[in-house]
Design an enzyme around this catalytic site. Structure first.
Site, PDB file in Angstrom:
ATOM      1  N   CYS A 141       0.808  -1.224   0.000  1.00 54.24           N
ATOM      2  CA  CYS A 141       0.000   0.000   0.000  1.00 54.24           C
ATOM      3  C   CYS A 141       0.842   1.274   0.000  1.00 54.24           C
ATOM      4  CB  CYS A 141      -0.948  -0.011   1.191  1.00 54.24           C
ATOM      5  SG  CYS A 141      -2.006  -1.481   1.195  1.00 54.24           S
TER       6      CYS A 141
ATOM      7  N   HIS B  66      -2.359   7.703   6.661  1.00 50.95           N
ATOM      8  CA  HIS B  66      -2.651   6.383   6.088  1.00 50.95           C
ATOM      9  C   HIS B  66      -4.065   5.984   6.507  1.00 50.95           C
ATOM     10  CE1 HIS B  66      -1.843   2.571   4.289  1.00 50.95           C
ATOM     11  NE2 HIS B  66      -2.009   1.906   5.422  1.00 50.95           N
TER      12      HIS B  66
ATOM     13  N   GLU C   3      -0.366   5.133  14.052  1.00 55.27           N
ATOM     14  CA  GLU C   3      -0.006   6.330  13.285  1.00 55.27           C
ATOM     15  C   GLU C   3      -0.186   7.601  14.111  1.00 55.27           C
ATOM     16  OE1 GLU C   3      -0.706   8.280   8.846  1.00 55.27           O
ATOM     17  OE2 GLU C   3      -2.111   6.763   9.598  1.00 55.27           O
TER      18      GLU C   3
ATOM     19  N   LYS D 174      -9.340   8.146   3.077  1.00 59.90           N
ATOM     20  CA  LYS D 174      -9.825   6.775   2.889  1.00 59.90           C
ATOM     21  C   LYS D 174     -11.223   6.596   3.470  1.00 59.90           C
ATOM     22  CE  LYS D 174      -5.370   4.309   2.707  1.00 59.90           C
ATOM     23  NZ  LYS D 174      -4.419   5.402   2.989  1.00 59.90           N
TER      24      LYS D 174
ATOM     25  N   HIS E  18      -9.783   2.065   0.771  1.00 58.35           N
ATOM     26  CA  HIS E  18      -8.338   1.840   0.690  1.00 58.35           C
ATOM     27  C   HIS E  18      -8.008   1.299  -0.694  1.00 58.35           C
ATOM     28  CE1 HIS E  18      -4.298   1.145   1.470  1.00 58.35           C
ATOM     29  NE2 HIS E  18      -4.347   0.314   2.512  1.00 58.35           N
TER      30      HIS E  18
ATOM     31  N   PHE F 229       1.682  -3.696   3.946  1.00 58.10           N
ATOM     32  CA  PHE F 229       2.013  -5.009   4.495  1.00 58.10           C
ATOM     33  C   PHE F 229       3.468  -5.323   4.190  1.00 58.10           C
ATOM     34  CE2 PHE F 229      -2.564  -6.913   4.160  1.00 58.10           C
ATOM     35  CZ  PHE F 229      -2.938  -6.150   5.253  1.00 58.10           C
TER      36      PHE F 229
END
Length: 417
Positions: A165, A305, A316, A337, A342, A403
Site C-alpha cells: 500500500c 494512512h 499512526e 480513505k 483503501h 504489508f
C-alpha cells in the site's frame, strides 16, 4: 552536486469519487462516500459485499475493443489516467525530449483479476492447458508502465515500483529522485489498483482486515472512530507529472506545486501489523522532513494512512504526536480513505493528489463517518471530522504504509518562483 527542483505540472485520476481530478476533489471536499454494494462480481456469499468501486468506467470509450482486451483492468485505468495527466501537463514530442521523459508506475498487486480468470478457466476445463496468450503480459504489474510509455512514446527511465500500500508513494519518491539527480526532465508517476474480485475480497476477508458493515456501506470506513472495524476496499488509478523546474519554466508549463521531499523506512516488525508504537511511521516522517529541509512546524496538513483498522490508526497517531510534538495540535489531520476506501497500491498517489489540491486551494478534506470518539486517541488533535476546513496549507505531508512493514511519505508545498 546541487539537486534540481521538482514541480508538479499535470494530474490525472480515476477514483471511486470521480473519473477525473476535478470531480474527485469536489467530492472529497463535500465529504462524499464512494462506497456501495459490489457490482464487479457476485459477492453475495462473501463476508464483505461492498467496496469503493470506480463508477461508469468503459475502457472502450478510451481505446478500441481489441486493445482493451489486451489489458487487465488495473492497466486500463492506468493508461486512461496517464492520458489525462499528459493532456493536463501539455507535454508532447514537440516541447519535450521524449528520450528524457520517464514512466515510474506502481501497483501493489497488479493483474489479479486476469490471474483469477485464467486459473478458474483452466480449473473448469478438461486439464488441457488453454491459456490466453496475453495472460502473462496482462498480469505482471510492470506492464502498466510499459503501456503508458508505448502509448505516449516516452523513452526515458521506465519501471514499476511495488511496496504494497506504499507503492505509489514510493513511485513518486523514485520519480522525484530521478529528476532532481538530472536523469530525466519529466517523469509520469503514480499507481493503479483494481482487485475488487473474488480473490481480492476473499483474500482480505480471510485476513479479517475489512469491514463487514454490509447493512450500511457508506458509513463503514470510519478512521479514528471508536467502532471502526476494518478498511473498505477501493480501486483507483492516479498519475502526476513531475518535472524539473527550469524545464517547466522554459516550456511555459503551469505549475501546481513543488515536491519538497520524501522518506522511506521499514517497521521490521510484523507481516501485516504496524509497529505498536508507530516506530516505522515516526521514522519515515522524520526522514521526509529531513529530506525536504523542513521543520515539523512547517507542515500544515497530514493526509494520514488512516485505513480504519483498530491497530493501524492508533499507531499512526502515536507517531504523529512523537514527531510533531506541540505542533501536532495546530495542524490538521484527515484520512480521505473514509471516502475513497483503501485503494492499496494506488492509495499513495490519489492521496498525494488530495494534498496537492489542499495546497492549491487551501482546503483540508474531512475524515467522514465519525460518530464516537476513541478514548485511546488524543482528543485534542484536529482530525477534521465530518466537514472540510478552510485553512492556509503551505505544506502537506502524505503517509502510506504497506504489508511487510513498508512506510513511505512525501511532502508537497506551495510553488514559489
Amino acid at each position: 552536486m546541487e539537486l534540481k527542483r521538482v514541480v508538479v505540472t499535470g494530474m490525472g485520476a480515476l477514483t471511486p469519487l470521480g473519473n477525473n481530478v476535478d470531480d474527485f476533489w469536489a467530492n472529497l471536499v463535500d465529504g462524499v462516500s464512494g462506497a456501495g454494494m459490489i457490482t464487479n462480481f457476485d459477492a453475495s456469499k462473501f463476508k464483505t459485499r461492498f467496496a469503493c468501486e470506480i463508477k461508469g468506467f468503459d475502457p472502450t470509450a478510451h481505446m478500441n475493443t481489441k486493445e482493451a482486451r489486451k489489458l487487465d483492468r488495473f492497466a486500463q485505468i492506468a493508461v486512461v489516467a496517464s492520458d489525462m495527466a499528459v493532456k493536463d501537463a501539455g507535454i508532447s514530442s514537440e516541447n519535450v525530449d521524449v528520450d528524457r521523459v520517464g514512466v515510474i508506475f506502481a501497483s501493489g498487486i497488479g493483474g489479479l483479476i486476469t490471474f483469477q480468470e485464467e486459473v478458474v478457466h483452466f480449473a473448469n476445463g478438461d486439464g488441457t492447458p488453454r491459456f490466453n496468450p496475453f495472460f502473462i503480459p496482462k498480469m505482471i504489474l510492470d506492464i502498466a508502465a510499459g503501456h503508458i510509455s508505448m502509448r505516449h512514446g516516452f523513452r526515458g527511465p521506465n519501471y514499476a515500483v511495488v511496496s504494497a500500500c506504499a507503492s505509489s508513494t514510493n513511485g513518486i519518491i523514485s520519480a522525484f529522485d530521478t529528476i532532481r539527480l538530472g536523469k530525466a526532465d519529466v517523469v509520469l508517476t503514480g499507481g493503479s489498483e483494481a482487485v475488487i474480485s473474488a480473490a481480492g475480497i476473499g483474500g482480505f476477508n480471510a485476513m479479517k482486515a475489512m469491514s463487514e458493515r454490509n447493512d450500511n456501506p457508506q458509513i463503514a470506513s470510519r478512521p479514528y472512530d471508536k467502532d471502526r472495524d476494518g478498511f473498505v476496499m477501493g480501486e483507483a488509478a492516479g498519475v502526476v507529472v513531475l518535472e524539473e523546474y527550469e524545464h517547466a519554466i522554459k516550456r511555459g508549463a503551469k505549475i501546481y506545486c513543488e515536491i519538497a521531499g520524501g522518506g522511506a523506512t521499514a517497521d521490521a516488525y510484523h507481516l501485516t501489523a504496524p509497529h505498536p508504537e508507530g516506530l516505522g511511521a515516526k521514522n519515515v516522517m522524520i526522514a521526509a522532513l529531513k529530506d525536504a529541509g523542513m521543520r515539523a512546524e512547517d507542515i500544515d496538513y497530514i493526509n494520514t494512512h488512516g485505513t480504519s483498522t483498530p491497530m493501524g490508526d492508533g499507531a499512526e497517531v502515536k507517531a504523529i504526536t512523537q514527531v510533531f510534538g506541540q505542533h501536532a495540535y495546530k495542524l490538521n489531520i484527515s484520512s480521505t480513505k473514509s471516502m475513497t476506501g483503501h485503494c492499496l497500491g494506488a492509495a499513495g498517489v490519489i492521496e498525494a493528489i488530495a494534498c496537492i489540491n489542499s495546497v492549491i486551494y487551501d482546503i483540508v478534506p474531512p475524515t467522514i463517518n465519525h460518530f464516537t470518539d476513541d478514548p485511546a486517541l488524543d482528543p485534542n488533535l484536529n482530525f477534521t471530522f465530518n466537514k472540510a476546513e478552510k485553512k492556509v496549507v503551505n505544506a502537506a505531508l502524505s503517509n502510506t504504509f504497506g504489508f511487510g512493514g513498508h512506510n513511505a511519505c512525501v511532502i508537497v508545498k506551495k510553488y514559489i518562483a
